[in-house]
Write a protein that holds these residues in place. Structure first.
Motif, PDB file in Angstrom:
ATOM      1  N   ASP A   5       0.836  -1.209   0.000  1.00 28.25           N
ATOM      2  CA  ASP A   5       0.000   0.000   0.000  1.00 28.25           C
ATOM      3  C   ASP A   5       0.866   1.253   0.000  1.00 28.25           C
ATOM      4  O   ASP A   5       0.500   2.268  -0.605  1.00 28.25           O
ATOM      5  CB  ASP A   5      -0.935  -0.003   1.215  1.00 28.25           C
ATOM      6  N   ARG A  65       0.603   4.338  -2.653  1.00 32.45           N
ATOM      7  CA  ARG A  65       0.433   5.738  -2.266  1.00 32.45           C
ATOM      8  C   ARG A  65       1.501   6.634  -2.911  1.00 32.45           C
ATOM      9  O   ARG A  65       1.220   7.786  -3.245  1.00 32.45           O
ATOM     10  CB  ARG A  65       0.496   5.871  -0.739  1.00 32.45           C
ATOM     11  N   ASP A 110      -7.823   4.613  -5.415  1.00 36.32           N
ATOM     12  CA  ASP A 110      -7.591   5.003  -4.026  1.00 36.32           C
ATOM     13  C   ASP A 110      -8.912   5.219  -3.292  1.00 36.32           C
ATOM     14  O   ASP A 110      -9.043   4.818  -2.128  1.00 36.32           O
ATOM     15  CB  ASP A 110      -6.750   6.283  -3.985  1.00 36.32           C
ATOM     16  N   ILE A 124     -10.283   1.778  -2.564  1.00 34.78           N
ATOM     17  CA  ILE A 124      -9.488   1.128  -1.521  1.00 34.78           C
ATOM     18  C   ILE A 124      -9.825   1.705  -0.150  1.00 34.78           C
ATOM     19  O   ILE A 124      -9.991   0.973   0.835  1.00 34.78           O
ATOM     20  CB  ILE A 124      -7.984   1.278  -1.832  1.00 34.78           C
ATOM     21  N   SER A 142     -11.439  -0.447   2.827  1.00 41.67           N
ATOM     22  CA  SER A 142     -10.714  -0.501   4.095  1.00 41.67           C
ATOM     23  C   SER A 142     -11.613  -0.068   5.246  1.00 41.67           C
ATOM     24  O   SER A 142     -11.626  -0.687   6.319  1.00 41.67           O
ATOM     25  CB  SER A 142      -9.475   0.397   4.013  1.00 41.67           C
ATOM     26  N   LEU A 145      -5.289  -4.487  -1.464  1.00 40.41           N
ATOM     27  CA  LEU A 145      -4.718  -3.238  -0.965  1.00 40.41           C
ATOM     28  C   LEU A 145      -5.565  -2.641   0.154  1.00 40.41           C
ATOM     29  O   LEU A 145      -5.030  -2.039   1.095  1.00 40.41           O
ATOM     30  CB  LEU A 145      -4.568  -2.243  -2.115  1.00 40.41           C
ATOM     31  N   HIS A 172      -4.722  -4.493   3.377  1.00 40.86           N
ATOM     32  CA  HIS A 172      -3.443  -4.026   3.921  1.00 40.86           C
ATOM     33  C   HIS A 172      -3.582  -2.646   4.545  1.00 40.86           C
ATOM     34  O   HIS A 172      -3.003  -2.370   5.600  1.00 40.86           O
ATOM     35  CB  HIS A 172      -2.389  -3.997   2.812  1.00 40.86           C
ATOM     36  N   ARG A 173      -4.363  -1.768   3.924  1.00 37.72           N
ATOM     37  CA  ARG A 173      -4.551  -0.430   4.491  1.00 37.72           C
ATOM     38  C   ARG A 173      -5.259  -0.501   5.839  1.00 37.72           C
ATOM     39  O   ARG A 173      -5.042   0.363   6.712  1.00 37.72           O
ATOM     40  CB  ARG A 173      -5.335   0.454   3.509  1.00 37.72           C
TER      41      ARG A 173
END
Length: 500
Positions: free
Chosen positions: A11, A15, A50, A53, A57, A86, A89-90
């Motif tokens: 991640d 970014r 993004d 994601i 998240s 992702l 993971h975030r």
């Protein structure tokens, strides 16, 4: 704000690209997605990705999944897979990769073994209700607390991740980016049985670097991945290489040759990542005219003992890199020589790229005292493959081993000093990307009663193919489906036409 004083994560790599070029194209769905999942293909910029994601998240956090808990994923090769990995993971979660052919029996064993807290799937994949499979497996896995999926007509009790993306919640929590933390779990079968194989972010990044540098993929390259992502090799060769090269990642759900060619040309893809058998077929066509944009091809060999006897590559300006896969234990790549023949594999340290003096160490290839091939290095998880403790009352334990024995038989060529991989592990049957113990096949056949036979036959393309025989094949297929076995075993008992 990006922290630079910590080791990188996947991640974190995303970014960094987002900060540089938010409006650049990032992810592209397969053109045949309507057939695969019933949904329209999506094209996402880094900013679009993004936002999705962040929303996914937030959903995981709001669902009460604690930091470092495991979320299992069974998704096709679409943008939802990349976004979910992702997003997990975030949120500080660990991703477990579930192969698409797994059904309730394998799913239940895997979920219980790793203590997964959540499972993510799609309503349907290739006409199969994976949502129902996930709900049934979750009922048998006591650790599961949250079941969610993409698509419409989800079963009652399954949360919609499409709705989560639309809601655009930004709930977050503090997660220290640390590449040494566990990022994923994949599953392997060895002579000692079924085992989960965890890996850190750094292990995945190391493997992605080794492959991208060996194959000389340029920054900003448009990638086409036609390899199932539900393994260490699949995740490394698609998501990790994409994040390291900061280009666009187009996905193809295997396989439709015409659609794949159309996708490559439509996106002017420079790099193709696919199973070796598919890439070698491409080398037989006029690639200059049919696939003019291709310059780099990564051929992933699930049966690495077949590389040496493969035909020479004749793909015009596209350079071929053979990627040797050893189950979930590890991998390495070797770019072919100018004449298209496989490069010799020498024992010892190899860099990234492999043949450049002074390059970073990607790993080490060695011959063990058993005459098998061993691997060590930053991408190899030795603890997951540690030998079982000796039986008996002895309190002594063998010294720890700093390499993984792949169990592939190998020998040194006395003339060249190169390693020759001669045969796969004994007692393990590989059908494409799925591995079974030979004794398991015999056990399932016994459950079908007298006269039933289930065996694995050698196959040049996939390693092995399953063949079954029973007094009533239709009843055998029904019984295996009820036991929750995957389609490879069920379809082994298909009726074959009679030869007159």
């Amino acid at each position: 704000m990006i922290q630079t004083n910590v080791s990188p994560t996947l991640d974190g790599l995303f970014r960094r690209i987002l900060a540089r070029k938010p409006d650049a194209l990032a992810l592209l769905d397969p053109l045949n997605k309507p057939r695969v999942t019933g949904h329209t293909p999506r094209r996402l910029t880094y900013a679009d990705a993004d936002r999705a994601i962040t929303a996914l998240s937030a959903h995981f956090i709001e669902a009460g999944l604690p930091n470092n808990s495991v979320v299992a994923i069974q998704l096709p090769n679409t943008v939802e897979f990349v976004l979910t990995v992702l997003a997990a993971h975030r949120a500080g979660l660990v991703v477990a990769l579930l192969p698409l052919l797994w059904r309730q029996a394998e799913l239940t064993v895997a979920l219980n073994r790793i203590g997964a807290r959540a499972i993510v799937t799609a309503a349907k994949i290739d006409g199969i209700s994976h949502a129902d499979l996930a709900m049934n497996a979750a009922a048998d896995a006591f650790s599961i607390r949250h079941v969610c999926g993409f698509g419409s007509d989800l079963p009652e009790g399954m949360a919609s991740l499409d709705d989560a993306i639309e809601t655009q919640s930004t709930t977050g929590r503090a997660v220290t980016p640390d590449g040494r933390r566990a990022a994923m779990i994949s599953f392997d079968v060895t002579a000692d049985g079924f085992r989960p194989v965890p890996r850190t972010h750094l292990s995945l990044i190391a493997a992605g670097l080794a492959l991208s540098l060996e194959s000389n993929i340029p920054q900003g390259s448009a990638l086409m991945s036609a390899f199932a992502p539900t393994s260490f090799a699949g995740l490394t060769s698609s998501l990790a290489i994409w994040l390291l090269t900061a280009g666009a990642l187009a996905l193809h759900h295997p396989f439709d040759g015409e659609i794949l060619a159309h996708q490559i040309n439509e996106q002017s893809c420079e790099t193709l990542i696919a199973p070796a058998q598919l890439t070698l077929r491409l080398g037989e066509i006029d690639m200059d005219s049919r696939l003019p944009s291709l310059r780099h091809v990564l051929a992933l060999w699930r049966a690495p003992e077949q590389v040496a006897s493969s035909p020479a590559w004749s793909g015009g300006p596209a350079a071929l890199t053979d990627v040797y896969l050893f189950g979930e234990a590890g991998l390495f790549g070797a770019r072919r020589a100018a004449d298209g023949t496989p490069a010799p594999i020498l024992p010892g340290l190899h860099g990234a790229p492999r043949d450049v003096s002074g390059s970073s160490i990607a790993g080490e290839i060695l011959l063990t005292s058993r005459g098998t091939l061993g691997l060590r290095g930053p991408m190899v998880t030795t603890a997951a493959y540690a030998p079982l403790p000796p039986a008996g009352d002895s309190l002594s334990t063998p010294p720890p081993r700093d390499y993984v024995d792949t169990d592939y038989s190998a020998r040194l060529d006395r003339t060249t000093g190169a390693i020759s991989i001669t045969s796969p592990p004994n007692g393990i049957m590989a059908v494409g990307g799925y591995r079974f113990l030979a004794q398991d096949l015999q056990e399932w056949a016994r459950r079908l009663g007298p006269g039933a036979l289930l065996t694995a036959l050698p196959d040049r393309l996939s390693g092995h193919r399953l063949a079954g025989r029973a007094r009533d094949n239709a009843r055998a297929r029904e019984a295996l489906s009820e036991l929750g076995l995957n389609p490879l075993m069920v379809e082994a008992f298909r009726d074959r036409p009679q030869v007159s």
